[in-house]
Write an enzyme that holds these catalytic residues in place. Structure first.
Site, mmCIF file in Angstrom:
data_model
loop_
_atom_site.group_PDB
_atom_site.id
_atom_site.type_symbol
_atom_site.label_atom_id
_atom_site.label_comp_id
_atom_site.label_asym_id
_atom_site.label_seq_id
_atom_site.Cartn_x
_atom_site.Cartn_y
_atom_site.Cartn_z
ATOM 1 N N GLY A 1 2.105 -5.939 7.367
ATOM 2 C CA GLY A 1 1.160 -6.787 6.651
ATOM 3 C C GLY A 1 0.010 -7.218 7.529
ATOM 4 O O GLY A 1 -0.285 -6.612 8.567
ATOM 5 N N GLU B 1 -11.066 -6.134 9.138
ATOM 6 C CA GLU B 1 -10.479 -4.909 8.592
ATOM 7 C C GLU B 1 -10.947 -4.724 7.149
ATOM 8 O O GLU B 1 -10.798 -5.611 6.318
ATOM 9 C CB GLU B 1 -8.954 -4.989 8.653
ATOM 10 N N CYS C 1 -3.283 1.347 7.030
ATOM 11 C CA CYS C 1 -3.410 0.473 8.198
ATOM 12 C C CYS C 1 -4.119 1.144 9.363
ATOM 13 O O CYS C 1 -4.743 0.474 10.181
ATOM 14 C CB CYS C 1 -2.030 -0.033 8.630
ATOM 15 N N ASN D 1 0.796 -1.228 0.000
ATOM 16 C CA ASN D 1 0.000 0.000 0.000
ATOM 17 C C ASN D 1 0.832 1.283 0.000
ATOM 18 O O ASN D 1 0.434 2.287 -0.580
ATOM 19 C CB ASN D 1 -0.985 0.002 1.174
ATOM 20 N N GLU E 1 4.122 -4.819 12.276
ATOM 21 C CA GLU E 1 2.964 -3.937 12.289
ATOM 22 C C GLU E 1 1.895 -4.634 11.468
ATOM 23 O O GLU E 1 2.031 -4.788 10.261
ATOM 24 C CB GLU E 1 3.327 -2.574 11.699
ATOM 25 N N LEU E 2 0.834 -5.060 12.155
ATOM 26 C CA LEU E 2 -0.154 -5.942 11.533
ATOM 27 C C LEU E 2 -1.512 -5.246 11.411
ATOM 28 O O LEU E 2 -1.624 -4.043 11.587
ATOM 29 C CB LEU E 2 -0.241 -7.239 12.336
#
Length: 476
Positions: free
Chosen positions: A227, A381, A283, A151, A249-250
């Site tokens: 991801g 999400e 995110c 992204n 970082e999820l």
């Protein structure tokens, strides 16, 4: 544009071709941009061995040497700003204006971490007792493998590249195969400035083979990811062949609370910006919008006004202010969430339609309300331009609703009552809480808790993930 510098991997100081190839598509036009070389297992092993060698060279450079190289790379990136932004524009389809965030974060990261690492004391006396002198020092953790989401191709790369270079950790960067071109060009710039071999490696490849191979190797000391939660779990499972560090970082399920006394113009402007910029593929984009019932119609009217002014499109010379999703599979997934919610009682207030015969993975800014906990869109999400609204009043515990998720990345509160805003902010169980605004930057910690992550991106605190702390005790 000429894509010769964007087609090759960068391995052990050299641009490298391979027999394995992959096409890169523009999601706004469905057209092939170019064909790139990608890694297979043999190439992945070469990359691992090169990075391992670099622990004895790059890993032993002085802080001043690393700062010099970071400045050289930063300056070369500045010279090539137009190309870097153009590549992001092509590979993601995002508007030209929105490519600036990617580029700026790359420059900011190289600048910030070059400055921040100089503040780390190489050796520090901590205590003297009973005839012993105790000191602490830092050393690089070793080889790092970084997996990037599609992204924000350069922004995500910047989050990993800056602290790795600053600390002397050789890093293997694996950009998404959907948006690898700008990262590959950074590799070309690394070769151009003569960056020491193995300090940085950039390669793309098929996830199930190349990623699993890199993760399962015992060479990396750390695996880092931007991801999904599911991908994070898979990487940790593959990495369990040895003891490794993880920085991830999820995904999230971000609550966005708009109280009755909120500055509604401010709240709606930020909300629609986060949902239209990059087509909502952010995110920290709001996922569950909690709106007080007393301001329901005013909220709807303001969102509809913004939505009517959005124009979908692509190109540097257009007035389009919203681009496509990354592919039509993402569009179908997001539309499926919307139709599922409507079938279960939600109301479609705007958007929700697209022409499947037209080129590009475009999806309009969409709003649905009367969303309930029984709907998939509430529990998953969205990662797209959909505003999913839940109404509440004083009898509802909005904080309990907001916290009812196993994720914990970002959250937002809007209220002009300072006491209420502080009370809600303190009660939210998320790694980041934004009150009456939104602010991100390389100097601010970016992190998640619960299933949304481990470790830290950005800020001086990210350096701790890349450094081992060593104690030495010497008898006098």
């Amino acid at each position: 544009m000429n894509h010769k510098q964007n087609q090759k991997m960068y391995i052990f100081g050299k641009l490298t071709e391979n027999k394995c190839k992959a096409n890169v598509f523009n999601p706004a036009t469905d057209e092939i941009i170019t064909e790139i070389s990608v890694a297979n297992i043999e190439v992945a092993q070469q990359a691992l061995e090169g990075a391992q060698k670099a622990t004895q060279t790059w890993g032993k450079t002085t802080v001043l040497e690393r700062i010099t190289w970071m400045h050289k790379l930063r300056d070369e990136c500045v010279k090539n700003q137009e190309t870097l932004r153009e590549l992001v524009h092509q590979e993601t389809g995002k508007t030209w204006a929105h490519t600036e965030d990617d580029y700026t974060l790359l420059i900011d990261s190289l600048t910030f971490y070059a400055e921040e690492i100089s503040r780390f004391q190489p050796s520090q006396l901590i205590d003297s007792d009973e005839g012993f002198q105790h000191t602490l020092k830092y050393k690089p953790v070793g080889v790092v493998v970084a997996y990037l989401a599609w992204n924000f191709p350069l922004l995500n790369l910047a989050y990993k590249l800056g602290p790795a270079m600053a600390t002397g950790c050789p890093i293997i960067i694996k950009p998404s195969i959907q948006s690898p071109l700008s990262a590959y060009f950074v590799g070309a710039l690394c070769e151009k400035i003569g960056l020491p071999a193995g300090a940085v490696t950039i390669l793309a490849g098929e996830d199930r083979t190349v990623s699993n191979y890199l993760s399962s190797s015992t060479i990396p000391s750390m695996l880092t990811l931007i991801g999904s939660i599911q991908t994070g779990v898979k990487i940790m499972q593959a990495g369990s062949t040895s003891i490794k560090r993880y920085s991830m970082e999820l995904g999230g399920n971000t609550p966005y609370i708009i109280n009755a006394d909120a500055d509604l113009d401010l709240a709606v402007n930020i909300l629609t910006s986060l949902k239209s910029a990059n087509a909502g593929q952010i995110c920290v984009s709001p996922n569950r919008i909690f709106v007080h019932k007393s301001i329901k119609q005013a909220f709807i009217d303001k969102v509809l006004t913004v939505q009517s002014g959005l124009k979908l499109g692509f190109g540097k010379n257009t007035d389009a202010n919203m681009g496509p999703l990354i592919d039509k599979g993402s569009r179908d997934r997001i539309h499926g969430l919307v139709t599922d919610a409507i079938s279960k009682g939600a109301n479609l207030l705007c958007g929700g339609e697209f022409n499947d015969q037209e080129k590009g993975a475009f999806y309009p800014l969409t709003m649905i309300d009367d969303v309930t906990t029984a709907m998939d869109i509430y529990n998953h999400e969205i990662f797209g331009p959909v505003i999913s609204v839940v109404y509440f009043d004083e009898s509802d515990d909005v904080i309990a609703l907001a916290n009812d998720t196993d994720t914990g990345l970002a959250s937002y509160v809007f209220s002009q009552n300072a006491g209420l805003a502080q009370q809600q902010a303190d009660a939210l169980d998320f790694g980041e809480v934004q009150v009456n605004g939104v602010k991100y930057g390389i100097h601010l910690p970016h992190l998640g808790i619960k299933q949304s992550g481990i470790g830290c991106d950005c800020s001086k605190y990210a350096l701790n993930d890349y450094l081992s702390l060593i104690r030495k005790s010497v008898k006098k």
